[in-house]
Structures are given as C-alpha cells and as structure tokens.
Design an enzyme around this catalytic site. Sequence first.
Site, PDB file in Angstrom:
ATOM      1  N   THR A 137      46.622  37.781  37.300  1.00 27.73           N
ATOM      2  CA  THR A 137      46.107  38.047  38.654  1.00 27.73           C
ATOM      3  C   THR A 137      46.068  36.716  39.395  1.00 27.73           C
ATOM      4  O   THR A 137      47.077  36.289  39.918  1.00 27.73           O
ATOM      5  CB  THR A 137      44.726  38.734  38.605  1.00 27.73           C
ATOM      6  OG1 THR A 137      43.842  37.999  37.748  1.00 27.73           O
ATOM      7  CG2 THR A 137      44.855  40.164  38.108  1.00 27.73           C
ATOM      8  N   LYS A 150      45.119  36.703  29.853  1.00 29.31           N
ATOM      9  CA  LYS A 150      44.991  36.391  31.266  1.00 29.31           C
ATOM     10  C   LYS A 150      43.506  36.242  31.561  1.00 29.31           C
ATOM     11  O   LYS A 150      42.652  36.833  30.904  1.00 29.31           O
ATOM     12  CB  LYS A 150      45.620  37.460  32.160  1.00 29.31           C
ATOM     13  CG  LYS A 150      44.993  38.846  32.131  1.00 29.31           C
ATOM     14  CD  LYS A 150      43.751  39.071  32.952  1.00 29.31           C
ATOM     15  CE  LYS A 150      43.947  38.692  34.403  1.00 29.31           C
ATOM     16  NZ  LYS A 150      42.681  38.950  35.185  1.00 29.31           N
ATOM     17  N   THR A 186      36.417  38.975  33.273  1.00 29.00           N
ATOM     18  CA  THR A 186      37.719  39.500  33.707  1.00 29.00           C
ATOM     19  C   THR A 186      38.783  38.770  32.952  1.00 29.00           C
ATOM     20  O   THR A 186      39.364  37.838  33.447  1.00 29.00           O
ATOM     21  CB  THR A 186      38.021  39.340  35.167  1.00 29.00           C
ATOM     22  OG1 THR A 186      37.097  40.084  35.876  1.00 29.00           O
ATOM     23  CG2 THR A 186      39.378  39.919  35.523  1.00 29.00           C
ATOM     24  N   GLU A 232      39.611  29.548  38.366  1.00 26.22           N
ATOM     25  CA  GLU A 232      40.106  29.533  39.747  1.00 26.22           C
ATOM     26  C   GLU A 232      39.729  28.232  40.448  1.00 26.22           C
ATOM     27  O   GLU A 232      38.551  27.900  40.594  1.00 26.22           O
ATOM     28  CB  GLU A 232      39.542  30.735  40.505  1.00 26.22           C
ATOM     29  CG  GLU A 232      40.168  32.024  40.036  1.00 26.22           C
ATOM     30  CD  GLU A 232      39.480  33.263  40.566  1.00 26.22           C
ATOM     31  OE1 GLU A 232      40.120  34.333  40.555  1.00 26.22           O
ATOM     32  OE2 GLU A 232      38.318  33.165  40.981  1.00 26.22           O
ATOM     33  N   ASN A 282      38.313  33.061  46.185  1.00 23.58           N
ATOM     34  CA  ASN A 282      37.515  34.266  46.073  1.00 23.58           C
ATOM     35  C   ASN A 282      37.062  34.809  47.418  1.00 23.58           C
ATOM     36  O   ASN A 282      36.748  35.997  47.539  1.00 23.58           O
ATOM     37  CB  ASN A 282      36.306  34.010  45.168  1.00 23.58           C
ATOM     38  CG  ASN A 282      36.709  34.032  43.712  1.00 23.58           C
ATOM     39  OD1 ASN A 282      36.924  35.076  43.129  1.00 23.58           O
ATOM     40  ND2 ASN A 282      36.852  32.855  43.142  1.00 23.58           N
ATOM     41  N   SER A 336      42.408  39.671  50.916  1.00 23.72           N
ATOM     42  CA  SER A 336      43.035  39.477  52.240  1.00 23.72           C
ATOM     43  C   SER A 336      44.549  39.405  52.115  1.00 23.72           C
ATOM     44  O   SER A 336      45.086  39.102  51.077  1.00 23.72           O
ATOM     45  CB  SER A 336      42.509  38.203  52.881  1.00 23.72           C
ATOM     46  OG  SER A 336      41.104  38.272  53.016  1.00 23.72           O
TER      47      SER A 336
END
Length: 408
Positions: free
Chosen positions: A158, A184, A195, A281, A403, A408
């Site tokens: 992702t 992942k 996640t 991230e 995040n 978007s």
Amino acid sequence: MITTFESLKRISSKNIVSPKGFTATGIHCGIKHKKKDLAILVSEVPANVAGVFTTNVIKAAPLVLTKQVVKEYGKMQALIVNSGNANACTGTQGYKDAETMQQLTAEKLGIAKELVGVSSTGVIGEIMNMEPIAKGIAEITPNATLEGAIDFAQAILTTDTVTKNTAYSVVIDDKEVVIAGVAKGSGMIEPNMATMLAYVTTDADIEQQALQQLLKEVTDVTFNAITVDGDTSTNDTVLVLANGLAGNATLTPAHPEWETFKAAFHAVSQDLSKMIAKDGEGATKLIEVKVEGAVTDEEARKIAKTVVGSPLVKTAIFGCDANWGRIICAVGYSGATVDPTDVKIQIGSTSVVEKGEPVPFSEEELIVYLKQNEVKIAVSLNQGEGYSTAWGCDLTYDYVQINATYRS
C-alpha cells in the site's frame, strides 16, 4: 530465544518461492489506478497452516474467513491477496465478497474452497469492486520464478516504499529445509497485530499444532515487538504454510533439530519485522530499543515498546536531539516495575544516564551518531532477568503528509 546457529544460512535470492513446491505472482487487475494489486500464492500440495491475527475487535471480512480456515481445517493450499481495498467495515456484502474471492480462486486451481485463504489491505469502509477482482483471478497464473515472487511482493503493498523479503535454509535430517517470508506494512503499525500482512512459506514437514505454537511464540518477540504509529489495524495477518516437501522427519519440539528450525523461523520473522519498522511512513531511521534487567520478559517488552512508540522519542530521533529525558520519561510511564535510582540508558555506545542520574557526554559526538539511519537505545533496570527488544522508526513531516492525503 536463540536466534543464530552455525547451520543457519541466509539465501541471497530471498523469496517466498524458494522452498520446494511453491509458486506465486502478482498483477494489476484494476483496483488501483496503475500499480499491481492482486497476488496469489500456491502450494503444490495442501500445506499445514498456522496464523495469528489482529487483536482489534473490528476485523475485516477476509481475515474472519481466513481465520476460520486456519482454525477449522489447519490446511491451506492457496492464498489470494488484494491491495487497494481492505474490505473492512463492509458488513454482510464484504463477507460475501471475501467468499467469492475464495470460491473463484478454488475453482481456478481445481481445489476445495476450504483450502484457500483470503487477505485484503487498503482503504477501510469501501465496498469491493468485484468485477476487476474476478477478471484478475481468472487471468493470474502463479509460477516458481524470482520474477513471480517479486510481483507478489509488489502487489500486496500500500504505502510501503520497498518490498520486504527474506529466506534462510537449514539442514534437518540431512535434508535442506528452506523458510522464506514476504511482508507489507508501513503505517498503522502497532502489531498485536497491525496494518501488516506477512506470509511465510517453508518446505519443512512440521506438525500443525507445533507450527501454530511456534508462530505464536515468535510473533510475541518479533511482529508484536514493532511499532510505527500506535494504531492497530482491522486486517493484520501472519500466515505460515508448511508443505513438507523437504522430506525431513516430522518436526515437533521433541525433534533433536527443533531448535535449528526454530532459529531460522525466528530469523525470518525478525527480518520482516525490522523491515516493516524501518519502512514506516515517512521514516528516515530505524530505532531499536533493548531493555534488560526487567522483572520479566513481558515487562521488558512493555518498556521497549513504550519507548520506541513514544512520539516525543520518535521526533527527538528525527531531529537528532540527544534528549534522553524523553526516553526515561517513557520508561517511567510504561507501567512496568522501575526503580528510578537504578536506571541506566545508553544511546549507541554513549551512556547518558547512570543510576537514574545524568552523566557527562559529548553532545556533538552523539548528534553525529543520531544522524545515522539506525539508532540503538539500551535501557538497563537492575530489577531481574527480563529482556526484550522492540523496533520502530522516527516520526517525520512526511508521516503527517502521507496520512493526511491517504484517500485523496
């Protein structure tokens, strides 16, 4: 837990089809705009399967279905995975869609649907668009090549910036046994699980109950010892498929070479865990926190995860700020037994706290260390024999941007 043996050999190609009898691939089917979004993993024969899943009370439909396969059947021959849509919080329709993915995969491979697991990752709360998934399942063709394994690793991503693969081989009963893994995970990581999806393949012959117990034990000190942002997801899954094609005598804790297999299994899990933490991230640094001298291992783990998960510690590491006060503060509010007058803290090789009090150190030298892409923190408590390690990453401007614009 012992994690290194002379017989442990890392495989340079490191991919999930390295063990005998596994094939895999990934394709773009249309869930995402351009990137690969559908992956399949297949064993030549039904494999013993073990699984651990999210502790979040809200669980995604495919996870519920796959957990049932693991618990009721203990065997799995194929796994279908999509990215781009988590199929979570989608009600009755979501579960029907997960069942459809299972059924279509079983029909394509000519196997019982009870031998198929399903995983999904992506946006929560959106109904699956089944048309591209059905078309993709009809077209996807797994293979035993490195390219197929790479395509699988890419298709499950992702917000990850890199794929995550590892593999080791050991000799058991004079047979080469291979254990490989792919994962992942980048954000919403506070495993218990988070996640993250992780899949381990092995050609070892191992008893299913022994495999399940081993996975639980190793998960506690690897996948459950990492944190990126403190969020626990609806879809977290770790699955292990063991198809027995290596030809060794069946492994159980009574097998004379059980510890050798256990070490390789631990190494695969730890490699994947650290890769996930490092790829948080927006992350620029991997943070490792080791705690020793706690009352128990469980308390040591609690302290290590509290420190590595502290937003103030994470931002200090990002800013190369040797602010050890944030570390000792996190130790104190962890909920574990701590004597403030016995705490020792090191950042890298530099001692910054002894007996709960500051010690002189070179700020300039420590800043140089903090600029590296891996930062190690050691906490000694002198309360007992408890020991644990946790991994995480720094908290950066990019984490907020990624995040804030995820949908978007």
